[in-house]
Design an enzyme around this catalytic site. Structure first.
Site, short mmCIF file in Angstrom:
data_model
loop_
_atom_site.label_atom_id
_atom_site.label_comp_id
_atom_site.label_asym_id
_atom_site.label_seq_id
_atom_site.Cartn_x
_atom_site.Cartn_y
_atom_site.Cartn_z
N TYR A 125 45.30 38.35 32.55
CA TYR A 125 45.18 39.50 33.56
C TYR A 125 46.35 39.82 34.33
CZ TYR A 125 44.07 41.49 38.30
OH TYR A 125 43.14 41.73 39.43
N LYS A 197 37.75 40.04 36.12
CA LYS A 197 37.50 39.68 37.87
C LYS A 197 36.36 38.64 37.51
CE LYS A 197 40.68 41.83 40.70
NZ LYS A 197 41.19 40.34 40.91
N ASN A 485 48.46 35.87 46.34
CA ASN A 485 48.06 35.81 45.28
C ASN A 485 46.92 35.89 45.45
OD1 ASN A 485 45.99 35.47 42.59
ND2 ASN A 485 47.85 34.13 41.25
#
Length: 617
Positions: A125, A197, A485
């Protein structure tokens, strides 16, 4: 539970126990990431599915495959090459790369694990995924996901229809590529944020990877570097706005709901002027979520609630200052306001009085030029007449309990600001959340030094623990820093909404999700522990979040799934049974006639339906 075992919920369509039905064989099987396990196919599977001449003789375990993959991974010369390698691996075998990542999440808490966690998450990511998106057109080898074109509105339903039948898709992530990971407008390259995602939803919450769909709405780009790049693969035109843009968004939403009525829609990295507007428009009608607006707000609120457990205060009694009133800042304010309203039983307008938002002009007041989201939090200009409205001045005036930074103004939480926070309350909550690290409003070591270790800190990026003489008798004490997060909240919200088949995502469902995260806080047991759970606990946290979301959906009468168990042990088992796990379940041979689309390797295979449902081919 072993994948070979049966559970009381093994009859469910998304059950993950027992064998997987497979109606294909040979090269077709090996070319299907959902079925392929390469050198780990058993001797029986090799004979049953005509693989004996297609694979080397040695039969290996998943762990041995991980060792080989990790050697290949570490041989790549930089993080971008490692990201590309993992993408290639996922295109061949869904289990192997996700097993590898989850092993880093759930194995023993060693320093090696912590090093790998930071390494692999940063490659999968942010920040490396941002590099991959910027280089999308140069690294492109094969398409992944659905590309919808603002100049082909009449093809939107047709193009979406090719991805499956109504029951085939559970989770859609869609972006218009305008505001990607802090790197701005990336046009068609935004498809990779949708892909990333979805990888996180599988990694963190067990969303079935063959039942997801990444989408990009290609509206052009205002990025001159892309427009002048001969290799750029998206529309080579300035970004479309206004009515034509809205028609594309609506064509997508209406087509997705018509074709995949059970799917949950996750909006990601839309531009500042569109993110909230689109969410507000569709949220009353469909099950949708915007991680930039709602996810950031939920995880920040969870950190606040955990901090209030330490300070022994109630949400309805505190004052909050948010420095930075853009999409993230207003999204956080929305979630806090809604939670206060629910806790105190007051209107949202009344709850908003506990929040002060500050942006470039200073404190937002009725005399400030405001966007739609900011107006709800504007203070009466007359009450601030002849008063300074800077960050420090507002803190001195109101003595807030919480200070949140989403400004991207580095070092804006100065020593004067932080010490003023500590002068007003005994245990201030101070959250510098701007990313990347170079844009943080302050670093934890300074905040703790300036407050004598009294501040409760959460940040937008990972930071090492801070040690200082703040223990009893001046003894050194180590304070762990929470990272806000979003991965600890948005996957669980999505999982709960998918399993409940929620018709909408209500305010109560989001507040419930926050309770699920806050209830997992290590700070509940030790006040020097982080306010939020770390990513190594994220699968268990996602179960807890999904549980709370499902129960809230049932209470709000928006859950369409029948026979949802309400007893907590059964509900948790029901959730876990439907979470995809990266394990090699045995393959069960079935005949193609009468087999499911999954068994025939047709899920996410465009063209497998013959004539598309949205038009002619």
């Amino acid at each position: 539970m072993s994948a070979h075992d049966k559970s009381k919920f093994s009859h469910l369509p998304l059950s993950t126990s027992g064998p997987i039905e497979c109606a294909v064989s040979g090269t077709v099987l090996l070319n299907t990431p959902y079925f392929n396990r390469g050198s780990a196919h058993s001797a029986e599977e090799r004979r049953e599915f005509n693989l004996t001449g297609l694979l080397p003789a040695s039969i290996q375990t998943l762990e041995q495959q991980v060792d080989r993959a990790y050697e290949q991974y570490t041989s790549r010369h930089d993080d971008l090459a490692k990201n590309t390698f993992l993408t290639s691996l996922k295109e061949q075998n869904l289990v192997l790369p996700l097993f590898w990542n989850i092993q880093f999440l759930i194995t023993h808490n060693s320093q090696l694990l912590q090093d790998h966690l930071k390494e692999v998450f940063s490659v999968v990511y942010t920040p490396t995924e941002g590099d991959a998106i910027q280089n999308f057109s140069r690294l492109f080898r094969r398409p992944e996901g659905c590309f919808l074109n603002v100049n082909d509105l009449d093809r939107v339903e047709h193009d979406l229809a090719q991805w499956g039948r109504p029951e085939d898709i559970d989770y859609i992530v869609v972006t218009d590529g305008e505001e990607i990971l802090g790197i701005g407008d990336q046009g068609a390259g935004g498809i990779l944020i949708s892909v990333a995602k979805l990888v996180l939803t599988t990694l963190c919450a067990g969303i079935h990877p063959n039942r997801t769909l990444p989408v990009v709405l290609d509206c052009g780009t205002d990025n001159e570097n892309l427009l002048n790049d001969d290799l750029y693969l998206g529309l080579r035109q300035k970004r479309e706005r206004g009515e034509k843009y809205d028609k594309l968004v609506d064509a997508f939403v209406q087509s997705a709901r018509k074709l995949f009525p059970r799917a949950y829609i996750h909006f990601e990295d839309f531009g500042l002027t569109n993110a909230r507007r689109i969410l507000d428009h569709y949220r009353p009608e469909i099950p949708c979520f915007n991680d930039d607006v709602q996810g950031t707000g939920c995880v920040t609120l969870a950190a606040i609630m955990a901090g209030l457990h330490v300070t022994k205060k109630k949400l309805g009694d505190i004052k909050i200052v948010i420095f930075g009133a853009g999409t993230a800042g207003v999204g956080i304010a929305d979630q806090i306001r809604d939670a206060i309203a629910a806790e105190k039983g007051v209107s949202k307008e009344e709850a908003a009085k506990q929040l002060w938002l500050i942006d470039k002009p200073g404190l937002l007041t009725t005399a400030t030029t405001l966007d739609r989201g900011q107006k709800a939090f504007a203070k009466d200009a007359a009450s601030w007449e002849n008063k300074e409205t800077s960050l420090l001045s507002v803190i001195r005036e109101i003595h807030p309990d919480v200070l949140i930074g989403t400004s991207t103004v580095p070092k804006s939480f100065t020593e004067a600001v932080v010490t003023e926070m500590a002068r007003g309350v005994d245990r201030p909550l101070i959250f510098p959340l701007s990313n990347p690290t170079r844009l943080h409003e302050a670093v934890p070591s300074d905040i703790l030094k300036w407050t004598g270790g009294r501040a409760l800190v959460a940040t937008g990026s990972p930071f090492a623990p801070v040690t200082g003489p703040w223990g009893e008798g001046g003894k050194d004490v180590e304070i762990e820093i929470a990272e806000c997060n979003n991965s600890v909240v948005f996957p669980g919200i999505g999982l709960g909404a998918v399993l409940a088949r929620a018709r909408r995502v209500t305010d109560a469902m989001l507040v419930a999700a926050v309770r699920g995260v806050a209830g997992s806080s290590p700070a509940l047991a030790l006040d020097t522990a982080p306010l939020l759970p770390a990513v190594d606990a994220v699968r268990d946290v996602s179960v807890r979040v999904a549980r709370e979301v499902v129960l809230a959906a049932v209470r709000d009468r928006v859950a369409a799934e029948p026979d949802i168990p309400t007893a907590l042990p059964d509900l948790d088992a029901w959730i876990r049974e439907q979470m995809w796990e990266p394990v090699y379940r045995p393959l069960k041979r079935v005949e193609p006639a009468g087999a499911s689309r999954a068994a025939k390797a047709e899920l996410k295979v465009v063209g497998s339906l013959g004539r598309a449902r949205g038009g002619t081919m």
